[in-house]
Structure formats: structure tokens, C-alpha cells
Design a protein around this motif. Structure first.
Motif, PDB file in Angstrom:
ATOM      1  N   PRO A 329      34.813  30.711  -8.926  1.00  0.00           N
ATOM      2  CA  PRO A 329      35.521  30.140  -7.779  1.00  0.00           C
ATOM      3  C   PRO A 329      34.801  30.516  -6.485  1.00  0.00           C
ATOM      4  CG  PRO A 329      37.042  31.283  -9.237  1.00  0.00           C
ATOM      5  CD  PRO A 329      35.656  31.644  -9.698  1.00  0.00           C
ATOM      6  N   VAL A 330      34.867  29.662  -5.485  1.00  0.00           N
ATOM      7  CA  VAL A 330      34.149  29.902  -4.241  1.00  0.00           C
ATOM      8  C   VAL A 330      34.585  31.213  -3.590  1.00  0.00           C
ATOM      9  CG1 VAL A 330      35.785  28.562  -2.839  1.00  0.00           C
ATOM     10  CG2 VAL A 330      33.413  28.882  -2.056  1.00  0.00           C
ATOM     11  N   GLU A 331      35.876  31.565  -3.702  1.00  0.00           N
ATOM     12  CA  GLU A 331      36.347  32.817  -3.101  1.00  0.00           C
ATOM     13  C   GLU A 331      35.687  34.028  -3.751  1.00  0.00           C
ATOM     14  OE1 GLU A 331      38.295  30.577  -4.512  1.00  0.00           O
ATOM     15  OE2 GLU A 331      39.385  29.624  -2.840  1.00  0.00           O
ATOM     16  N   GLN A 332      35.505  33.966  -5.069  1.00  0.00           N
ATOM     17  CA  GLN A 332      34.875  35.086  -5.786  1.00  0.00           C
ATOM     18  C   GLN A 332      33.397  35.205  -5.407  1.00  0.00           C
ATOM     19  OE1 GLN A 332      35.332  34.893 -10.046  1.00  0.00           O
ATOM     20  NE2 GLN A 332      34.237  36.814 -10.414  1.00  0.00           N
ATOM     21  N   VAL A 333      32.725  34.051  -5.267  1.00  0.00           N
ATOM     22  CA  VAL A 333      31.315  34.047  -4.874  1.00  0.00           C
ATOM     23  C   VAL A 333      31.154  34.656  -3.486  1.00  0.00           C
ATOM     24  CG1 VAL A 333      29.359  32.576  -4.256  1.00  0.00           C
ATOM     25  CG2 VAL A 333      30.643  32.115  -6.340  1.00  0.00           C
ATOM     26  N   LEU A 334      32.006  34.253  -2.533  1.00  0.00           N
ATOM     27  CA  LEU A 334      31.916  34.774  -1.162  1.00  0.00           C
ATOM     28  C   LEU A 334      32.180  36.270  -1.117  1.00  0.00           C
ATOM     29  CD1 LEU A 334      33.685  31.861   0.753  1.00  0.00           C
ATOM     30  CD2 LEU A 334      31.271  32.518   0.927  1.00  0.00           C
ATOM     31  N   ALA A 335      33.174  36.731  -1.895  1.00  0.00           N
ATOM     32  CA  ALA A 335      33.488  38.151  -1.916  1.00  0.00           C
ATOM     33  C   ALA A 335      32.319  38.965  -2.475  1.00  0.00           C
ATOM     34  CB  ALA A 335      34.751  38.387  -2.745  1.00  0.00           C
ATOM     35  N   ARG A 336      31.707  38.449  -3.551  1.00  0.00           N
ATOM     36  CA  ARG A 336      30.576  39.167  -4.161  1.00  0.00           C
ATOM     37  C   ARG A 336      29.368  39.165  -3.237  1.00  0.00           C
ATOM     38  NH1 ARG A 336      28.788  43.195  -5.874  1.00  0.00           N
ATOM     39  NH2 ARG A 336      27.349  43.325  -7.614  1.00  0.00           N
ATOM     40  N   LEU A 337      29.140  38.051  -2.531  1.00  0.00           N
ATOM     41  CA  LEU A 337      28.032  37.988  -1.577  1.00  0.00           C
ATOM     42  C   LEU A 337      28.201  39.015  -0.465  1.00  0.00           C
ATOM     43  CD1 LEU A 337      27.475  34.125  -1.288  1.00  0.00           C
ATOM     44  CD2 LEU A 337      25.777  35.805  -2.067  1.00  0.00           C
ATOM     45  N   LEU A 338      29.439  39.208  -0.024  1.00  0.00           N
ATOM     46  CA  LEU A 338      29.693  40.199   1.019  1.00  0.00           C
ATOM     47  C   LEU A 338      29.359  41.606   0.506  1.00  0.00           C
ATOM     48  CD1 LEU A 338      30.720  40.979   3.804  1.00  0.00           C
ATOM     49  CD2 LEU A 338      33.048  40.998   2.869  1.00  0.00           C
ATOM     50  N   ASP A 339      29.759  41.899  -0.724  1.00  0.00           N
ATOM     51  CA  ASP A 339      29.435  43.202  -1.317  1.00  0.00           C
ATOM     52  C   ASP A 339      27.926  43.412  -1.389  1.00  0.00           C
ATOM     53  OD1 ASP A 339      32.118  43.764  -1.657  1.00  0.00           O
ATOM     54  OD2 ASP A 339      32.172  43.102  -3.750  1.00  0.00           O
ATOM     55  N   LEU A 340      27.218  42.387  -1.858  1.00  0.00           N
ATOM     56  CA  LEU A 340      25.770  42.479  -2.015  1.00  0.00           C
ATOM     57  C   LEU A 340      25.065  42.604  -0.663  1.00  0.00           C
ATOM     58  CD1 LEU A 340      25.285  39.803  -4.813  1.00  0.00           C
ATOM     59  CD2 LEU A 340      25.034  42.288  -5.069  1.00  0.00           C
ATOM     60  N   GLU A 341      25.628  41.970   0.355  1.00  0.00           N
ATOM     61  CA  GLU A 341      25.056  42.068   1.694  1.00  0.00           C
ATOM     62  C   GLU A 341      25.190  43.501   2.215  1.00  0.00           C
ATOM     63  OE1 GLU A 341      25.137  39.387   5.793  1.00  0.00           O
ATOM     64  OE2 GLU A 341      26.647  39.074   4.242  1.00  0.00           O
ATOM     65  N   LEU A 342      26.333  44.119   1.953  1.00  0.00           N
ATOM     66  CA  LEU A 342      26.555  45.497   2.374  1.00  0.00           C
ATOM     67  C   LEU A 342      25.651  46.468   1.621  1.00  0.00           C
ATOM     68  CD1 LEU A 342      30.457  45.508   2.659  1.00  0.00           C
ATOM     69  CD2 LEU A 342      28.812  45.558   4.542  1.00  0.00           C
ATOM     70  N   GLU A 343      25.249  46.077   0.395  1.00  0.00           N
ATOM     71  CA  GLU A 343      24.357  46.899  -0.424  1.00  0.00           C
ATOM     72  C   GLU A 343      22.877  46.616  -0.136  1.00  0.00           C
ATOM     73  OE1 GLU A 343      25.407  46.151  -4.477  1.00  0.00           O
ATOM     74  OE2 GLU A 343      27.502  46.762  -4.197  1.00  0.00           O
ATOM     75  N   ASP A 344      22.621  45.740   0.869  1.00  0.00           N
ATOM     76  CA  ASP A 344      21.244  45.358   1.242  1.00  0.00           C
ATOM     77  C   ASP A 344      20.496  44.701   0.094  1.00  0.00           C
ATOM     78  OD1 ASP A 344      21.354  46.163   3.905  1.00  0.00           O
ATOM     79  OD2 ASP A 344      20.839  48.231   3.408  1.00  0.00           O
ATOM     80  N   LYS A 345      21.208  43.966  -0.741  1.00  0.00           N
ATOM     81  CA  LYS A 345      20.564  43.241  -1.831  1.00  0.00           C
ATOM     82  C   LYS A 345      20.379  41.763  -1.517  1.00  0.00           C
ATOM     83  CE  LYS A 345      21.933  46.362  -5.561  1.00  0.00           C
ATOM     84  NZ  LYS A 345      22.631  46.511  -6.873  1.00  0.00           N
ATOM     85  N   VAL A 346      21.192  41.249  -0.601  1.00  0.00           N
ATOM     86  CA  VAL A 346      21.043  39.868  -0.139  1.00  0.00           C
ATOM     87  C   VAL A 346      21.175  39.854   1.373  1.00  0.00           C
ATOM     88  CG1 VAL A 346      22.077  38.986  -2.281  1.00  0.00           C
ATOM     89  CG2 VAL A 346      23.484  39.204  -0.232  1.00  0.00           C
ATOM     90  N   GLU A 347      20.712  38.768   1.955  1.00  0.00           N
ATOM     91  CA  GLU A 347      20.827  38.604   3.404  1.00  0.00           C
ATOM     92  C   GLU A 347      21.310  37.195   3.718  1.00  0.00           C
ATOM     93  OE1 GLU A 347      18.051  38.794   7.455  1.00  0.00           O
ATOM     94  OE2 GLU A 347      17.281  39.524   5.534  1.00  0.00           O
ATOM     95  N   ARG A 348      22.230  37.131   4.649  1.00  0.00           N
ATOM     96  CA  ARG A 348      22.745  35.833   5.071  1.00  0.00           C
ATOM     97  C   ARG A 348      21.794  35.246   6.105  1.00  0.00           C
ATOM     98  NH1 ARG A 348      28.917  34.623   7.218  1.00  0.00           N
ATOM     99  NH2 ARG A 348      28.729  32.352   7.280  1.00  0.00           N
ATOM    100  N   VAL A 349      21.362  34.017   5.889  1.00  0.00           N
ATOM    101  CA  VAL A 349      20.453  33.326   6.803  1.00  0.00           C
ATOM    102  C   VAL A 349      21.010  31.939   7.083  1.00  0.00           C
ATOM    103  CG1 VAL A 349      18.412  34.592   6.009  1.00  0.00           C
ATOM    104  CG2 VAL A 349      19.048  32.472   4.872  1.00  0.00           C
ATOM    105  N   LEU A 350      20.317  31.215   7.919  1.00  0.00           N
ATOM    106  CA  LEU A 350      20.737  29.854   8.224  1.00  0.00           C
ATOM    107  C   LEU A 350      20.772  29.011   6.942  1.00  0.00           C
ATOM    108  CD1 LEU A 350      21.425  27.892  10.575  1.00  0.00           C
ATOM    109  CD2 LEU A 350      18.995  27.261  10.594  1.00  0.00           C
ATOM    110  N   ASN A 351      21.899  28.379   6.696  1.00  0.00           N
ATOM    111  CA  ASN A 351      22.086  27.471   5.550  1.00  0.00           C
ATOM    112  C   ASN A 351      22.248  28.185   4.208  1.00  0.00           C
ATOM    113  OD1 ASN A 351      21.908  25.194   7.230  1.00  0.00           O
ATOM    114  ND2 ASN A 351      19.657  25.155   7.034  1.00  0.00           N
TER     115      ASN A 351
END
Length: 359
Positions: A329-351
Motif C-alpha cells: 500500500p502507498v502508505e506503507q511505502v511512504l512510511a518505509r521510505l521515511l525510515d530509510l531516509e533517516l537511516e541515510d540509505k535513501v535520499e528524496r530528490v526531485l520526482n
């Protein structure tokens, strides 16, 4: 007997002008130990110059014995060209060393190696890159080889040692001489955990002419050479040139066009070196080893268990695509992305998002 003793091999080393190619030619005519019992005219008839024949007739056996005793006292090993422990890779290079003086684990000479070289005056970024690449290469079962110089060499050795792997340092001095002195602690770490080697006699001090000469051994031992930072006129480019002459792979990490330490890498890239951004770029090239190879190169990095990371690359990927790939579900994906961003494993960029490289 046809087999040379270490004493005889060392005596041949002390004969000026007598190299491996000459000894191989002589071996086709006469057992090499017999050279010491030939008279002067016989040696000349074998094709040796009068000077070399004279040296063989007047070997300073006391000097030979002193060197052997020094090696015994210091725990140094001597490997000669025909020894089973002599690395096969070096037998294929031009002007291979007749003897290798070693301190440490000589079994490491049989391991597949990648040379990591670069500037002595490297930038902080260059040092970090050398350290990280050496660490990841070691974790992929490739031994890191370098020259223990300050700068990139030292960072590469340290990266390998810090992940509890071995490393080989090829010295431009005697194997018992610590140079530079700032690497005293590194020298003993390598002696304990890796291997130090030199073609120069024990006690030989540093000289400018020794370092370009030892570079052919660094490249000769390795499957390929990685250049991290180097100016256009540097010893590292000599190592890369030797690698090309030896039909070895050459890898170069690009940098800023405004930085003089990028010029050597950019020059090699123009000559056909492989542009290298990740360790995977090196593994792709050296994985061509034949199926019957003695080497098995496997990455020890754990595979990603997170579905988001499994489906996210270094290119920009939007959330809708991740939802489709993971079937979450999109909510689960967004929540996991936030966790990964805090862990410096992903970065949010344009698009969308990108995965960050392992550090």
C-alpha cells in the motif's frame, strides 16, 4: 643437484648484470648450481660477459651468509624465481625479480589481487575513496596490493586491514626498512596481518630510483590497477603504464576538471581505462576469470532484505513505481521510505527517491 639453494640464489642476486632472462637461458644449457663450479673460460663459453664470469668465480660467500643470517634473525623469508611459492603472475612480466624478500604471510601471494595506487598528497576525499574501495574489494575476496607510500597507498592498506583482511605492500626499500617513518604502525600491522615484500636486499635505504622499479611488481601481482588520484606526472601513472604493458585492467576514478589530482585519472580514461564509480565496476571486469580458475570471487556483502531497497536503484524512482514493484500500500511505502531516509540509505530528490551508495 639441479635445485638452487637459497645461498646460491642469493649469490646470483649479488652478481651485477645477471638477470632472470639470462639465468633462464643458462638453465637450458647447464644446471644453475653448476655455474659455481665452472672455470672462467667455461662461463664465457656459455655466453656470459667477462665481468659476470669474474663475479661468479669470486663470490663473496661471507656477504651471502651475513644476509642469510640477518634474514633468519629478523624472521624474513626469501623466495627465489624457481620456488613453488613464487607468484606465477610475476613470471609473465618483463624483468621479473629474481628474489623476493618477505615479512608476513607469503600464502597471500596466491590470492587474486587488485592494486590501489594514487597520489602521496591526496585530498581528504581521495583518501576516503581509497579506504572505502579497499575495504569493499577486500570484502569481495580481492586482496588489496599497494606500495605503503603516504597518501592513497596508506589509506588503501588501512581500509583492507580495518575489515580484518590481509593486504600486500611492495616496498621500494629493503623489506626490513620502514619508509616513510610515519607508517611505522601501519608497517607492523601489515607484517602481522598481511605481507610486506621487496626485491631489494635487507637494509636497503629509500632511493628515488627504487620506487618506479617496484611499481612493475605492484601491477604484475594484480589482476588490475585502480588509480584514485594522481597528477599527470606521477609514479602512479608509471604503475598504470606497467599494467597496460602487462595486459592488466586499468581502472580510474574521475574527479573535478579543476583539480590537478584528477588529471592523471582523466588522462588514463582518455587512453581507454575503465571509468570507475563503484566496486562493482571492477568486479565486472575481473569476473571473466575462467571456470577452471583457482580463484572464486564472491561478494560478502549481505543482500538487501528490504523490498524497497531491492526495488530502488541509483536512478530516480517515483513512489508509484515503488508501490507497483513492491505490491505494498502507498502508505506503507511512504512510511518505509521515511525510515530509510533517516537511516541515510535513501535520499528524496526531485520526482522521487534514489538509493545511496554504501559508505
Amino acid at each position: 643437484m639441479d635445485t638452487l639453494t637459497i645461498r646460491q640464489a642469493l649469490a646470483l642476486q649479488l652478481c651485477r648484470g645477471l638477470g632472470v632472462s639470462t639465468l633462464l637461458a643458462l638453465k637450458q644449457k647447464i644446471p644453475l648450481p653448476s655455474l659455481f663450479s665452472c672455470d672462467f673460460s667455461d662461463l664465457v663459453q656459455l655466453g656470459l660477459t667477462a665481468d659476470i664470469a669474474s663475479q661468479l668465480r669470486n663470490v663473496n660467500w661471507s656477504q651471502v651468509d651475513r644476509i642469510i643470517e640477518l634474514c633468519d634473525v629478523q624472521g624474513l623469508q626469501i623466495i627465489q624465481f624457481f620456488d613453488s611459492n613464487y607468484p606465477v603472475e610475476l613470471t609473465h612480466i618483463c624483468n621479473p625479480p629474481w628474489l623476493l624478500f618477505c615479512r608476513g604471510n607469503t600464502a597471500l601471494l596466491k590470492h587474486p589481487q587488485i592494486a590501489v595506487v594514487g597520489s602521496r598528497s591526496a585530498s581528504r576525499t581521495g583518501l576516503d575513496i581509497a579506504y572505502d574501495f579497499a575495504k569493499q574489494l577486500s570484502q569481495s575476496n580481492l586482496l588489496v596490493t599497494s606500495g605503503m607510500a603516504r597518501g592513497i597507498d596508506g589509506a588503501a592498506h588501512t581500509g583492507a586491514l580495518d575489515c580484518n583482511k590481509g593486504t600486500i605492500a611492495v616496498l621500494g626499500t629493503g623489506v626490513d626498512v620502514i619508509y616513510p617513518q610515519r607508517h611505522r604502525d601501519l608497517y607492523w600491522r601489515i607484517a602481522d596481518q598481511g605481507l610486506l615484500i621487496s626485491e631489494f636486499l635487507p637494509g636497503t635505504r629509500a632511493h628515488a630510483s627504487h620506487f618506479p622499479r617496484r611499481n612493475r611488481i605492484i601491477s604484475g601481482l594484480s589482476l588490475g590497477v585502480l588509480l584514485v588520484e594522481a597528477e599527470i606526472k606521477s609514479g602512479s601513472l608509471i604503475t598504470a603504464r606497467y599494467a597496460l604493458e602487462q595486459n592488466k585492467e586499468v581502472f580510474a576514478i574521475p574527479g573535478s576538471i579543476r583539480h590537478s589530482l584528477s588529471q592523471g585519472c582523466h588522462f588514463l580514461l582518455k587512453q581507454g581505462a575503465k571509468l570507475t564509480e563503484h566496486v562493482s565496476d571492477i568486479l565486472e571486469e575481473v569476473s571473466f576469470l575462467p571456470e577452471n580458475s583457482l580463484y572464486i570471487i564472491e561478494s560478502e556483502e549481505p543482500k538487501e532484505s528490504c523490498p524497497i531497497l531491492q526495488n530502488l536503484g541509483y536512478e530516480v524512482t517515483d513512489v508509484d513505481t515503488l508501490v507497483q514493484r513492491t505490491q505494498w500500500p502507498v502508505e506503507q511505502v511512504l512510511a518505509r521510505l521515511l525510515d530509510l531516509e533517516l537511516e541515510d540509505k535513501v535520499e528524496r530528490v526531485l520526482n522521487g527517491y534514489i538509493k545511496l551508495a554504501r559508505g
